[in-house]
Design an enzyme around this catalytic site. Sequence first.
Site, PDB file in Angstrom:
ATOM      1  N   GLU A  38       0.690  -1.076   0.024  1.00  0.00           N
ATOM      2  CA  GLU A  38      -0.151   0.064   0.017  1.00  0.00           C
ATOM      3  C   GLU A  38       0.642   1.156  -0.022  1.00  0.00           C
ATOM      4  O   GLU A  38       1.832   1.283   0.851  1.00  0.00           O
ATOM      5  CB  GLU A  38      -0.779  -0.021   1.237  1.00  0.00           C
ATOM      6  CG  GLU A  38      -2.203   0.152   0.845  1.00  0.00           C
ATOM      7  CD  GLU A  38      -3.020  -0.540  -0.046  1.00  0.00           C
ATOM      8  OE1 GLU A  38      -3.313  -0.227  -1.158  1.00  0.00           O
ATOM      9  OE2 GLU A  38      -3.410  -1.799   0.407  1.00  0.00           O
ATOM     10  N   HIS A  39       0.654   2.141  -0.916  1.00  0.00           N
ATOM     11  CA  HIS A  39       1.340   3.616  -1.015  1.00  0.00           C
ATOM     12  C   HIS A  39       2.632   3.148  -1.710  1.00  0.00           C
ATOM     13  O   HIS A  39       3.559   4.137  -1.833  1.00  0.00           O
ATOM     14  CB  HIS A  39       1.359   4.289   0.294  1.00  0.00           C
ATOM     15  CG  HIS A  39      -0.114   4.831   0.519  1.00  0.00           C
ATOM     16  ND1 HIS A  39      -0.596   6.215   0.097  1.00  0.00           N
ATOM     17  CD2 HIS A  39      -1.271   4.588   0.956  1.00  0.00           C
ATOM     18  CE1 HIS A  39      -1.582   6.532   0.740  1.00  0.00           C
ATOM     19  NE2 HIS A  39      -2.172   5.457   0.928  1.00  0.00           N
ATOM     20  N   GLY A 136     -15.891   4.161  -3.204  1.00  0.00           N
ATOM     21  CA  GLY A 136     -15.097   4.759  -1.878  1.00  0.00           C
ATOM     22  C   GLY A 136     -14.859   3.486  -0.855  1.00  0.00           C
ATOM     23  O   GLY A 136     -14.486   3.826   0.101  1.00  0.00           O
ATOM     24  N   ALA A 137     -14.907   2.376  -1.342  1.00  0.00           N
ATOM     25  CA  ALA A 137     -14.388   1.151  -0.561  1.00  0.00           C
ATOM     26  C   ALA A 137     -12.858   0.773  -0.755  1.00  0.00           C
ATOM     27  O   ALA A 137     -12.733  -0.264  -0.267  1.00  0.00           O
ATOM     28  CB  ALA A 137     -15.460   0.074  -0.989  1.00  0.00           C
ATOM     29  N   LEU A 139     -11.688  -0.224  -3.586  1.00  0.00           N
ATOM     30  CA  LEU A 139     -11.726  -1.486  -4.769  1.00  0.00           C
ATOM     31  C   LEU A 139     -11.508  -0.808  -6.008  1.00  0.00           C
ATOM     32  O   LEU A 139     -11.598  -1.221  -7.083  1.00  0.00           O
ATOM     33  CB  LEU A 139     -12.991  -1.838  -4.633  1.00  0.00           C
ATOM     34  CG  LEU A 139     -13.151  -2.743  -3.131  1.00  0.00           C
ATOM     35  CD1 LEU A 139     -14.358  -3.379  -3.280  1.00  0.00           C
ATOM     36  CD2 LEU A 139     -12.280  -3.885  -2.687  1.00  0.00           C
ATOM     37  N   SER A 140     -10.992   0.512  -6.089  1.00  0.00           N
ATOM     38  CA  SER A 140     -10.731   1.154  -7.257  1.00  0.00           C
ATOM     39  C   SER A 140     -11.890   1.117  -8.354  1.00  0.00           C
ATOM     40  O   SER A 140     -11.630   0.814  -9.567  1.00  0.00           O
ATOM     41  CB  SER A 140      -9.237   0.725  -7.830  1.00  0.00           C
ATOM     42  OG  SER A 140      -8.761   1.706  -8.809  1.00  0.00           O
ATOM     43  N   SER A 141     -12.885   1.906  -7.854  1.00  0.00           N
ATOM     44  CA  SER A 141     -14.067   1.881  -9.153  1.00  0.00           C
ATOM     45  C   SER A 141     -13.482   2.851 -10.159  1.00  0.00           C
ATOM     46  O   SER A 141     -14.098   2.831 -11.225  1.00  0.00           O
ATOM     47  CB  SER A 141     -15.192   2.592  -8.341  1.00  0.00           C
ATOM     48  OG  SER A 141     -14.873   3.958  -7.776  1.00  0.00           O
ATOM     49  N   ASP A 186      -3.586   0.263  -9.598  1.00  0.00           N
ATOM     50  CA  ASP A 186      -4.962  -0.045  -9.849  1.00  0.00           C
ATOM     51  C   ASP A 186      -5.144  -0.268 -11.264  1.00  0.00           C
ATOM     52  O   ASP A 186      -5.967  -1.440 -11.712  1.00  0.00           O
ATOM     53  CB  ASP A 186      -5.701   1.274  -9.540  1.00  0.00           C
ATOM     54  CG  ASP A 186      -5.619   1.092  -7.973  1.00  0.00           C
ATOM     55  OD1 ASP A 186      -5.126   0.643  -7.184  1.00  0.00           O
ATOM     56  OD2 ASP A 186      -6.269   2.363  -7.482  1.00  0.00           O
TER      57      ASP A 186
END
Length: 396
Positions: A38-39, A136-137, A139-141, A186
């Site tokens: 992450e990041h 916003g979860a 999960l990369s919408s 993503d």
Amino acid sequence: MTEPQTAAAQATTLLRTLTDAAAEGAWSAPGRANLIGEHTDYNEGFVLPFAIQHRTHVAAARRADGVVRVVSTFDPIPVEVRLDDLPTLFDRPDHGIPEWAAYPLGVAWAAIAAAGAAPGALTGLDLAFASDVAIGAGLSSSAAIEGATASALDDLWMLGLTPLALAQVGRRAENEAVGAPTGIMDQVASMLGRPDAATFLDCRTLETQSVDLGFDAAGLRLLVIDTGVSHSHATGGYRERRASCEFGAAALGVPALRDLTIDDLPRAEALLDDVTFRRVRHIVTENDRVLDTVQILRERGPLAIGGLLVASHASMRDDFEISVPELDTAVEAALRAGALGARMTGGGFGGAAIALVPDALRDAVADAAVQAFADRGYAAPHVFTVTPSRGAGRDA
């Protein structure tokens, strides 16, 4: 009772409200879950995401008037741009395009540039979108709408771009058209996904390897615990964390934090203020955890990676400080109920946690998370299973 339409059917239905022209086809791209890393992406490090079964769908029809028009079930008011205006559309920050529409129109803008295409040689299009990727979860919408758009435009405009090039188009759209300073993880995960596998990505070289996960064979499921706490990558904490990483790399004399190892941390601690040092320490240790996870998956299988997921969450909570109480509650509840490992996933400041769970305990872990939220007075989380799935492409 009529069954609710699938997202794919919703996109097709929405297209029919726009035009009488025959649909040219349907495309889709998945959201993604990040197993670990992450990041690290914008620090030129390592990540291990996978595409999920939830997808954004687009149905398309040609237009004869040189206009690209986009519409979504989330916002049924069409947004249209002339093809001739696309190359300069996002040159100014006050372009006036609604944020959701900046994703697909930004992809069109970036795709034309990447392919060196002349707008006058392209056909106008109507593009109608629908999605079942939770917004916003974490999960990369956003990558899902970018990947669906990029796949459709590559086919319809015959651009001839590779999947990796299309991922780069999506990243440019998100960075420059939308203004969210994300890395490329993503988009790569969405474009290159494969069933029961994750994509190991070197964010510096953009080299990828498919890594078998083996969840089914091991009797494991990956639960997403969506806290319902919304976040936005384009504002606030995400930008601050990226700036801290860039400052730390410059102070330590390296091009990116990717170039540091665990052995460099004592020097970093001596040179940097406490906050910047902890940001750097997260990135350095997270890169190591990604590499260890890939090796363990290949040598021992998924039953052995739980401790790395737990350590990743602790690092994001304590060093990078991007967790929130709801995410910590989700992780703690899942582990108490028997999850092998759990961590927040995505950019942070809200969104979702993931938990690696034996199939027999799936319901117990989900129930434990819901109960823990109720005990603390939080709104109930949305808990569901994600399955490593195929990447972007044409469906019809």
